[in-house]
Each structure stands twice: as C-alpha cells, then as structure tokens.
Design a protein around this motif. Structure first.
Motif, PDB file in Angstrom:
ATOM      1  N   THR A 146       0.525  29.429  58.843  1.00 26.46           N
ATOM      2  CA  THR A 146      -0.384  29.292  57.714  1.00 26.46           C
ATOM      3  C   THR A 146      -1.789  28.920  58.199  1.00 26.46           C
ATOM      4  O   THR A 146      -2.078  29.004  59.395  1.00 26.46           O
ATOM      5  CB  THR A 146       0.178  28.281  56.679  1.00 26.46           C
ATOM      6  N   PHE A 147      -2.666  28.557  57.278  1.00 26.44           N
ATOM      7  CA  PHE A 147      -4.032  28.178  57.629  1.00 26.44           C
ATOM      8  C   PHE A 147      -4.038  26.827  58.346  1.00 26.44           C
ATOM      9  O   PHE A 147      -3.083  26.059  58.235  1.00 26.44           O
ATOM     10  CB  PHE A 147      -4.882  28.059  56.361  1.00 26.44           C
ATOM     11  N   ASP A 148      -5.123  26.518  59.031  1.00 24.94           N
ATOM     12  CA  ASP A 148      -5.283  25.173  59.576  1.00 24.94           C
ATOM     13  C   ASP A 148      -6.089  24.334  58.586  1.00 24.94           C
ATOM     14  O   ASP A 148      -6.386  24.791  57.467  1.00 24.94           O
ATOM     15  CB  ASP A 148      -5.917  25.214  60.982  1.00 24.94           C
ATOM     16  N   ARG A 159      -6.706  25.269  52.436  1.00 24.44           N
ATOM     17  CA  ARG A 159      -6.517  23.993  53.141  1.00 24.44           C
ATOM     18  C   ARG A 159      -5.296  23.250  52.613  1.00 24.44           C
ATOM     19  O   ARG A 159      -4.613  22.548  53.370  1.00 24.44           O
ATOM     20  CB  ARG A 159      -7.775  23.143  52.995  1.00 24.44           C
ATOM     21  N   PHE A 162      -2.066  24.038  54.447  1.00 23.71           N
ATOM     22  CA  PHE A 162      -1.870  23.307  55.701  1.00 23.71           C
ATOM     23  C   PHE A 162      -1.225  21.949  55.423  1.00 23.71           C
ATOM     24  O   PHE A 162      -0.218  21.581  56.030  1.00 23.71           O
ATOM     25  CB  PHE A 162      -3.212  23.132  56.420  1.00 23.71           C
ATOM     26  N   TRP A 179       2.842  26.860  62.895  1.00 23.28           N
ATOM     27  CA  TRP A 179       1.719  27.523  63.564  1.00 23.28           C
ATOM     28  C   TRP A 179       0.561  27.629  62.574  1.00 23.28           C
ATOM     29  O   TRP A 179       0.779  27.974  61.408  1.00 23.28           O
ATOM     30  CB  TRP A 179       2.083  28.951  63.955  1.00 23.28           C
ATOM     31  N   THR A 180      -0.643  27.334  63.050  1.00 25.40           N
ATOM     32  CA  THR A 180      -1.787  27.432  62.134  1.00 25.40           C
ATOM     33  C   THR A 180      -2.875  28.337  62.703  1.00 25.40           C
ATOM     34  O   THR A 180      -3.113  28.366  63.915  1.00 25.40           O
ATOM     35  CB  THR A 180      -2.384  26.045  61.842  1.00 25.40           C
TER      36      THR A 180
END
Ligand SMILES: *[C@@H]1O[C@H](CO)[C@@H](O)[C@H](O)[C@H]1NC(C)=O
Ligand SMILES: *[C@@H]1O[C@H](CO)[C@@H](O)[C@H](O)[C@H]1NC(C)=O
Ligand SMILES: [Zn+2]
Length: 254
Positions: A146-148, A159, A162, A179-180
């Motif tokens: 996904t996103f960090d 966001r 995350f 995993w970001t």
C-alpha cells in the motif's frame, strides 16, 4: 549563435531521454540491494484508496509480481465517488486490473459511508484496518502492498491506508508482510524515466517496467475513461511512478 545553442540543448535533452529509455529497457525487472530479486511472496494484496491508484502508482510492482507468478489481489477502499461517478469508476477499476492481468474475481471495491473519496474526508485507521481484515478473512494473503505515510501526493485517503495497514499488521496473529510505496519528493517525481533508471534502492525493492509493461499500464489507465482529462496525459508521460516503484519492506514476515 543563441539559436544554435538552444538547438544543441534540445538535441542533448532528446539524447538523454532516449538513453534513459534504453537503460530502462535493459534494466527492467525487480531488484533488491542492487541484485535481481529472487524470493517472492505467494499472494500480495494491493490496497488502494481510489479506482486509478493501481495504474497511476502501483503498476510497475504489479507487473513484476505477475511476471513471477505471484497471486495478486486488489482491494480498493472507495469507489471514487467524489464527483458522483462511483458506479462507473468501480467498473473501470475492474477493467484496468484486467488489462494489468488481475482477474475480476480477485478485484474488490468497498463502498463504506465512512470511507468515501475526498480530500476533506478523514478515514479512521481502525476503519481501514477492519475493512482489510474482513476482506482477508479466509484468504492466503501473505503480503500487503500500500502507500507509505507520505501517500504519494499527501492525499489523506492514501495516508490513512498506511496507518490502517500498520495497525492490522501489528494485531494479526498470522505473519503478514507490509510493503509500502515510497513517496518521491515533488522535486523529482515528474522526471519520469530518469528517476527510474537512477534508482538504486538500497534496502528497498525497486520494480522497473519494461516498455511493453509501460504500454500495458497506459492501456490500463485508458480504462479510466471518466478520469482522462488533459493533465492525466502529461501525468502518464512524466510521472516516475509510471516507470518504476521503490517499495519499502516495513515488515518482512516471511
Ligand atoms: C510462471 O508460470 C508459467 C506457467 O506455469 C511458467 O511457464 C513460468 O516459467 C513461471 N515463471 C516464473 C518466473 O516462475
Ligand atoms: C472470518 O470468517 C469466519 C467464517 O467464515 C467467521 O466466523 C469470522 O467471524 C470471520 N472473522 C472476521 C474477522 O471477519
Ligand atoms: Zn488515489
């Protein structure tokens, strides 16, 4: 004289871009610490916020995973209903994933009143966590991508994913990798293929698309007909996320 030097700078820029594309083609693939990636997860869930996140941001990673026979599932936590087009966009999502190589049966899109598309909509991490947990129940997903914390564009919905994923990961009894997607600084984000070929990665994974995969990502973007305003055409040409992903292993549980 002035005209001649402008012409030279122009040719130099063209040569640089051509060179970058050649390097990109030669070095397409997945890397870790400068070497080719050898160990892959079995089943990755791509967790996004809006239909089109998958092809605008995550496509290089999706291509690399599928090329190594990793099972890829998708969970999109909104239908992107900010302009009232959610019902169309949910279908575009399925078509886009289809072009990328993820079958419709593995693509899910949530329509939750607490998780609606919008810069002003705050998504509670616990709500995100619960939606993902419900979706994962009974599957063999071993990794969430996904996103960090930067969310690529500071979009609050990105966001929130995350923070929700971090919560879920810390509470689950079974091992789960997280995993970001690394958020590139705005200074370099639109240097396209140049950013991609200059990536070394270090502790992060680097996924670099071949030209064929890039063309496939364009085709996936084209499925999002409601989103094809003029600046999206510039985006797909110049955004580094179209050419490469840098992915941080926040938790590597496997
Ligand atoms: C993926 O699976 C196909 C068909 O089973 C096989 O031919 C191919 O070698 C596999 N690729 C990798 C990288 O394991
Ligand atoms: C997972 O599914 C099982 C049955 O399929 C159900 O009993 C359980 O409550 C579910 N758990 C969650 C967290 O949804
Ligand atoms: Zn988005």
């Amino acid at each position: 004289m002035r005209g001649a030097s402008y012409a030279w700078s122009g040719w130099l820029a063209v040569a640089l871009v051509v060179l970058a594309h050649v390097l990109q083609s030669l070095s397409a693939g997945a890397y870790h610490g400068g070497a080719r990636l050898t160990a892959y997860p079995k089943h990755v869930l791509v967790l996004t916020a809006h239909p089109d996140d998958e092809c605008m941001f995550f496509a290089p990673t999706i291509h690399a995973l599928l090329a190594h026979n990793v099972t890829v599932s998708a969970l999109c936590l909104s239908r992107g209903d900010a302009d009232g087009l959610g019902h169309v966009r949910a279908q575009e999502l399925v078509r886009s994933y289809g072009v990328l190589g993820v079958p419709a049966k593995r693509v899910a899109c949530v329509d939750d009143p607490h998780l609606q598309d919008g810069m002003q909509r705050t998504w509670a991490p616990a709500r995100v966590r619960d939606a993902v947990r419900t979706h994962m129940n009974g599957t063999h997903i071993d990794t969430i991508l996904t996103f960090d914390a930067g969310g690529v564009s500071l979009h609050p919905n990105h966001r929130a994913l995350f923070h929700g994923a971090v919560q879920l990961q810390s509470e689950l009894a079974t091992p789960l990798s997280l995993w970001t997607l690394h958020t590139w600084s705005w200074r370099i984000k639109f240097w396209g293929v140049l950013v991609s070929v200059l990536q070394r990665g270090g502790r992060d994974y680097v996924f670099r698309s071949s030209m064929r995969e890039y063309a496939q990502s364009l085709q996936a973007m084209y499925q999002h007909q409601t989103q094809l305003v003029w600046f999206r055409y510039l985006y797909v040409l110049f955004s580094s996320y179209m050419y490469a992903n840098r992915v941080r292993l926040v938790v590597q549980a496997l």
